[in-house]
Every structure is written in C-alpha cells, then in structure tokens.
Design a protein around this motif. Structure first.
Motif, mmCIF file in Angstrom:
data_model
loop_
_atom_site.group_PDB
_atom_site.id
_atom_site.type_symbol
_atom_site.label_atom_id
_atom_site.label_comp_id
_atom_site.label_asym_id
_atom_site.label_seq_id
_atom_site.Cartn_x
_atom_site.Cartn_y
_atom_site.Cartn_z
ATOM 1 N N UNK A 103 -1.013 15.190 1.152
ATOM 2 C CA UNK A 103 -2.196 14.787 0.391
ATOM 3 C C UNK A 103 -2.811 16.043 -0.232
ATOM 4 N N UNK A 104 -3.020 16.088 -1.525
ATOM 5 C CA UNK A 104 -3.433 17.333 -2.186
ATOM 6 C C UNK A 104 -4.826 17.842 -1.831
ATOM 7 N N UNK A 105 -5.754 16.942 -1.456
ATOM 8 C CA UNK A 105 -7.132 17.390 -1.229
ATOM 9 C C UNK A 105 -7.602 17.002 0.168
ATOM 10 N N UNK A 106 -8.177 17.957 0.876
ATOM 11 C CA UNK A 106 -8.731 17.724 2.215
ATOM 12 C C UNK A 106 -10.194 18.155 2.203
ATOM 13 N N UNK A 107 -11.089 17.246 2.568
ATOM 14 C CA UNK A 107 -12.519 17.524 2.524
ATOM 15 C C UNK A 107 -13.138 17.466 3.927
ATOM 16 N N UNK B 233 -17.702 13.482 3.743
ATOM 17 C CA UNK B 233 -17.423 12.254 3.018
ATOM 18 C C UNK B 233 -17.998 12.300 1.606
ATOM 19 N N UNK B 234 -19.078 13.027 1.414
ATOM 20 C CA UNK B 234 -19.683 13.151 0.096
ATOM 21 C C UNK B 234 -18.711 13.782 -0.893
ATOM 22 N N UNK B 235 -17.974 14.799 -0.443
ATOM 23 C CA UNK B 235 -17.018 15.460 -1.337
ATOM 24 C C UNK B 235 -15.961 14.480 -1.824
ATOM 25 N N UNK B 236 -15.493 13.615 -0.937
ATOM 26 C CA UNK B 236 -14.500 12.632 -1.367
ATOM 27 C C UNK B 236 -15.131 11.636 -2.332
ATOM 28 N N UNK B 237 -16.362 11.216 -2.034
ATOM 29 C CA UNK B 237 -17.055 10.273 -2.914
ATOM 30 C C UNK B 237 -17.216 10.850 -4.318
ATOM 31 N N UNK B 238 -17.407 12.149 -4.413
ATOM 32 C CA UNK B 238 -17.636 12.817 -5.692
ATOM 33 C C UNK B 238 -16.345 13.158 -6.425
ATOM 34 N N UNK B 239 -15.205 12.956 -5.793
ATOM 35 C CA UNK B 239 -13.917 13.309 -6.396
ATOM 36 C C UNK B 239 -13.574 12.302 -7.492
ATOM 37 N N UNK C 36 5.380 3.402 2.344
ATOM 38 C CA UNK C 36 6.486 2.459 2.178
ATOM 39 C C UNK C 36 6.437 1.756 0.822
ATOM 40 N N UNK C 37 5.388 2.032 0.045
ATOM 41 C CA UNK C 37 5.248 1.448 -1.292
ATOM 42 C C UNK C 37 5.703 2.441 -2.352
ATOM 43 N N UNK C 38 5.760 2.009 -3.579
ATOM 44 C CA UNK C 38 6.187 2.854 -4.692
ATOM 45 C C UNK C 38 5.248 4.052 -4.826
ATOM 46 N N UNK C 39 5.733 5.283 -4.649
ATOM 47 C CA UNK C 39 4.870 6.461 -4.721
ATOM 48 C C UNK C 39 4.318 6.720 -6.121
ATOM 49 N N UNK C 40 4.898 6.092 -7.119
ATOM 50 C CA UNK C 40 4.380 6.224 -8.476
ATOM 51 C C UNK C 40 3.187 5.304 -8.711
ATOM 52 N N UNK C 41 3.006 4.344 -7.792
ATOM 53 C CA UNK C 41 1.925 3.376 -7.943
ATOM 54 C C UNK C 41 0.802 3.661 -6.953
ATOM 55 N N UNK C 42 1.134 3.749 -5.663
ATOM 56 C CA UNK C 42 0.140 4.017 -4.627
ATOM 57 C C UNK C 42 0.202 5.490 -4.223
ATOM 58 N N UNK C 43 -0.881 6.198 -4.492
ATOM 59 C CA UNK C 43 -0.932 7.632 -4.208
ATOM 60 C C UNK C 43 -2.196 7.962 -3.407
ATOM 61 N N UNK C 44 -2.026 8.663 -2.298
ATOM 62 C CA UNK C 44 -3.183 9.158 -1.551
ATOM 63 C C UNK C 44 -3.500 10.547 -2.083
ATOM 64 N N UNK C 45 -4.661 10.677 -2.711
ATOM 65 C CA UNK C 45 -5.000 11.940 -3.381
ATOM 66 C C UNK C 45 -6.020 12.761 -2.607
ATOM 67 N N UNK C 46 -6.683 12.153 -1.599
ATOM 68 C CA UNK C 46 -7.704 12.890 -0.851
ATOM 69 C C UNK C 46 -7.931 12.235 0.506
ATOM 70 N N UNK C 47 -8.332 13.057 1.467
ATOM 71 C CA UNK C 47 -8.727 12.574 2.789
ATOM 72 C C UNK C 47 -9.929 13.389 3.227
ATOM 73 N N UNK C 48 -10.862 12.738 3.925
ATOM 74 C CA UNK C 48 -12.085 13.422 4.344
ATOM 75 C C UNK C 48 -12.404 13.098 5.798
ATOM 76 N N UNK C 49 -13.049 14.055 6.451
ATOM 77 C CA UNK C 49 -13.491 13.883 7.829
ATOM 78 C C UNK C 49 -14.427 15.014 8.201
ATOM 79 N N UNK C 50 -15.001 14.914 9.380
ATOM 80 C CA UNK C 50 -15.981 15.917 9.786
ATOM 81 C C UNK C 50 -15.349 17.142 10.441
ATOM 82 N N UNK C 51 -14.115 17.010 10.874
ATOM 83 C CA UNK C 51 -13.372 18.134 11.450
ATOM 84 C C UNK C 51 -12.370 18.595 10.407
ATOM 85 N N UNK C 52 -12.742 19.618 9.651
ATOM 86 C CA UNK C 52 -11.941 20.025 8.500
ATOM 87 C C UNK C 52 -10.540 20.465 8.902
#
Length: 360
Positions: free
Chosen positions: A78-82, A85-91, A50-66
C-alpha cells in the motif's frame, strides 16, 4: 500509395476507438483507504487482493500506531501509511473508506470520512443503536455519499442462492428459521466483553443470525422475546431470542461468548428445508432436495484471521458497482435494512438489560 494511406488512417481511427471504449472494458480504478490496520482490515485487504488489481486498489491505510501501519502497508504494498485518520480522510486519492474500528468509534470516524468526501463501507454493527444509525444515514444522504453496513454474509454466493430458492418458492411457505452462533474464545477478547468498547454478543455476533432472519422473512417482526446472561461489566455473554413475524412464522436465535455451538442455521418451509452449516461464513449448503452445493472461495495471498473472510471480496465489488452507478446505498444491505437491524438489536438489549452510554 493512396490505398496504403487510407488503410493506415482507418487503423489509426480504429485504435483510437478501442482506446476510448467505455468503462465496461476498462473500468476506472476504485481506490480504497483502510481505517485501522487491525485483523479485520488485514482480511479485507487480503480479500481485495483476489479481485482485479486494475479495478480494486488499496492506496492508503491509517491507524494510531504508525509503525504497525507501516508494516501493514509494506505487507500489502500500500503506497501510503498514515498515523492519523484525518490524514487518510484528507487524501484526495481515496474514493472509499473501509472502517473496521471498534463499535463506539463508528459514528465519529464515518462522519470524518464523509466530511472529506469519502464514500464509506462500515463494519457491522452500523452504529451502537437505532438513534445513531438514523443520524448517520441522514448525514451521508445530506453529503450525497454512499454508506453501507458491511453485512458481508449476504453477498456470499451461498446466501444469494438461498435467497433465490426462497423467492422462487422452492421451500414453499417459510415457517421458521433457527440459527445459533457461539464462540467460546470470544470471552477472552477485550473488545467483545467490555462496555466501553461496545462489547456483547448482540452487537458483535448477534447481527449475523438477526440479519439472516430478516434476509429470509423480509418484513418487520411483530414481537420479540429475549433473555440473556450479562457479565460484571453489564454486557451480554449469552443471548437467546424468539422473533415472531406473524402468521405462525418464527425465528429462533441464540448467541454465546462462553459456549461454542454447532453454528448452523436451518430454514424450514412447507415443502422442505435448507441447512446452512457455519451459516454466517458458509460456502456450502444442504439444499431442499438433500444435495450439497458448494461455492469455493479464491485463495488469498496470505492466511486470514477469520475463516472464509476472502468472501469480503463480494461486498467490496457490490460497493464499487453501486458507487459507479451513482447510488447512495446498496439494495442487499440497504439503509432501511440497517435501521431495522438496529431496531431489533435495541429491543433485545432492552429486554436483557444491556445499556451503553450512547443510549442516553
């Protein structure tokens, strides 16, 4: 000819100036990474939409069930699915991590994100107890990174308005606050009733009435008296507490996983009172003059799991603003406030007999 060249040159300079204007016109994209693809992360992503998509962007999501994470990512584009959690931390693309895991995982996952240079918005409660909260806040400061407990209610326009009314003296001297939150369906939610998941009303929903007391009185309690009902696993299914602030100022709260209450709050002052129906998620109040005031929320793209959770948008924007200003905390949900809330939660749990392994 010369005149045309001069005009053309001026227009080029003007275009360059416009393109190089500072962040107020062209804010830098703020890139979120979601730690888990559960119900609360679903609603958080929905609220960000609901916010400006040019400002707030979700670029990755992570979980244990891929597979579940991939479905989540596809739904919210969302462009990246991990699958870890380490993979997201390293992004390197992620600016800030939103952590919506079960309570006992908060410390470990927040430290993981901080270790990889991520700012963190962490779901309530910040940690399992004050001792953990102190260490986690100190760790974030050591890393020079932003950390905030997601006390999202405080950022709702209704809460902001109530606070303003209190500050300007519209209610006179504040005498009492009463707030109740009972949700009988929670007794069937495993994460809410199992000790290994950090369950119990105090940590799960108790933070809402407790933080309201603190939001209004803005001081440490002078005394607390609490009672509760525990299940066979040793976590509280019900809790009631009287929190005193001195000078006959008192806050009375109760929570339940076995009974659904009216779930309202009343703030009483010497000049009148304000009523907050469904206080922790409220979009309307009955003001001191008896009139109803309403602040509608924008409609998100998808249905939400939790009522009025489109209101997450306000805390998300507060996080962005704080980080863009180089702050390590936000004054509305400051580190000191999180420590005070943890201190109150610890004392209530001590009195009713709820103890977690993390307390040892």
């Amino acid at each position: 000819m010369v005149k045309n060249i001069v005009i053309l040159g001026f227009l080029c300079l003007l275009a360059c100036f416009v393109d190089s204007r500072p962040s107020e016109d062209k804010p830098k994209p703020f890139k979120w990474g979601l730690v888990t693809a559960g119900n609360v992360s679903h609603d958080f992503a929905n609220a960000l939409g609901t916010l400006d998509p040019e400002v707030h962007q979700v670029v990755a999501v992570a979980g244990r069930d891929l597979e579940r994470v991939k479905q989540f990512a596809q739904k919210f584009e969302i462009p990246k699915a991990y699958g870890s959690y380490l993979e997201l931390a390293q992004d390197p693309d992620v600016d800030v991590a939103y952590i919506g895991t079960i309570n006992p995982q908060h410390v470990e996952l927040t430290q993981l994100m901080l270790d990889h240079g991520k700012h963190v918005l962490l779901e309530k409660p910040l940690t399992m107890n004050e001792k953990q909260a102190q260490k986690l806040i100190a760790y974030a400061k050591e890393k020079g990174l932003f950390l905030m407990e997601a006390l999202w209610s405080r950022y709702l326009p209704s809460f902001q308005y109530v606070r303003e009314q209190v500050q300007r003296g519209a209610l006179g001297e504040i005498l009492s606050v009463e707030a109740e939150l009972g949700l009988d369906n929670m007794q069937f939610v495993e994460r809410a009733i199992k000790k290994e998941f950090g369950g119990g009303t105090v940590l799960d929903i108790g933070v809402y009435p407790i933080q309201l007391c603190q939001w209004i009185f803005q001081q440490a309690p002078t005394s607390i008296k609490a009672a509760g009902k525990l299940n066979d696993d040793g976590v509280d299914l019900e809790m009631s507490a009287v929190i005193n602030y001195g000078d006959n100022k008192v806050c009375k709260i109760r929570t339940s996983f076995t009974t659904t209450y009216k779930n309202g709050a009343t703030i009483v002052g010497s000049k009148g009172q304000i009523t907050m129906p469904l206080f922790w998620i409220t979009t309307s109040i009955i003001d001191v003059d008896g009139t109803k005031k309403t602040w509608p929320l924008p409609k998100p793209k998808y249905d939400t799991n939790f009522m009025n959770s489109a209101g997450f948008r306000y805390e998300a924007e507060a996080v962005r603003q704080s980080i863009s200003e180089g702050k390590l905390e936000n004054e509305v949900a400051s580190h000191a406030e999180s420590l005070q809330l943890a201190r109150i939660e610890d004392e209530i749990r001590r009195q009713i007999g709820v103890r977690y392994p993390q307390d040892d």
